[in-house]
Enzyme design. Sequence first.
Site, PDB file in Angstrom:
ATOM      1  N   ASP A  96      -3.594  -9.098   7.963  1.00  0.00           N
ATOM      2  CA  ASP A  96      -3.782  -8.527   9.302  1.00  0.00           C
ATOM      3  C   ASP A  96      -4.421  -7.141   9.211  1.00  0.00           C
ATOM      4  OD1 ASP A  96      -1.657  -6.926   8.467  1.00  0.00           O
ATOM      5  OD2 ASP A  96      -0.228  -7.753   9.908  1.00  0.00           O
ATOM      6  N   ASP A 118       5.442  -9.658   7.119  1.00  0.00           N
ATOM      7  CA  ASP A 118       5.769  -8.418   7.826  1.00  0.00           C
ATOM      8  C   ASP A 118       7.258  -8.096   7.676  1.00  0.00           C
ATOM      9  OD1 ASP A 118       5.032  -6.289   9.897  1.00  0.00           O
ATOM     10  OD2 ASP A 118       6.668  -7.345  10.904  1.00  0.00           O
ATOM     11  N   ASP A 123       0.930  -8.402   3.462  1.00  0.00           N
ATOM     12  CA  ASP A 123       1.172  -7.379   4.484  1.00  0.00           C
ATOM     13  C   ASP A 123       1.765  -6.144   3.821  1.00  0.00           C
ATOM     14  OD1 ASP A 123       1.039  -6.300   7.014  1.00  0.00           O
ATOM     15  OD2 ASP A 123       2.821  -7.313   7.773  1.00  0.00           O
ATOM     16  N   GLY A 124       1.526  -5.008   4.453  1.00  0.00           N
ATOM     17  CA  GLY A 124       2.093  -3.743   4.032  1.00  0.00           C
ATOM     18  C   GLY A 124       2.789  -3.100   5.207  1.00  0.00           C
ATOM     19  N   GLU A 175      -0.885  -2.186   2.022  1.00  0.00           N
ATOM     20  CA  GLU A 175      -1.729  -3.368   2.279  1.00  0.00           C
ATOM     21  C   GLU A 175      -2.523  -3.732   1.020  1.00  0.00           C
ATOM     22  OE1 GLU A 175      -1.827  -5.268   4.962  1.00  0.00           O
ATOM     23  OE2 GLU A 175      -1.080  -4.032   6.601  1.00  0.00           O
TER      24      GLU A 175
END
Length: 165
Positions: free
Chosen positions: A69, A134, A8-9, A47
């Site tokens: 995601d 996240d 995640d970013g 990301e």
Amino acid sequence: MDYKIYTDGSCLGNPGAGGYAALIIDATGKCEEIFGSAPRTTNNRMELTAAIMALKKITAEDFAELFTDSAYLKNAFTQGWLANWKRNGWKTANKDAVLNKDLWQKLDRLVDTRQIKFNWVKGHAGDSFNERCDKIARNAALTQKNPVSTPQLDDEAEYGQLTLF
């Protein structure tokens, strides 16, 4: 060895202070968390950086399922976007320059020498690994926004890791 990788970013503003995170889970269940940050970046760059940093941790002999995601990241590989960009001289279907070309090229080289299956997971929907990524990415971005120090490592991103047993 087989791995499950979650990435995640996060970005506080776009552009703004950014963070990335990845969880790398091996076949025995051992989980390694990696994370980092950049002072002025975009969510998409974080990301991509998360995926790059995670894939650097596995070898060509390994198979990994990567869960993200980010439709931007997943679709580039599963919908043929990356292949089209390369074929078109790094231009989009609209003839615009591909954004984040430098990171796409790094990621392409890593994926080309590894066995990776890309999967999309809905963000903020209760997947515990995605939620963990996240949280770590957001914390990395928050730390970058108010840094104690800002060393630059591994291109544009600071690099940290925590191994859990």
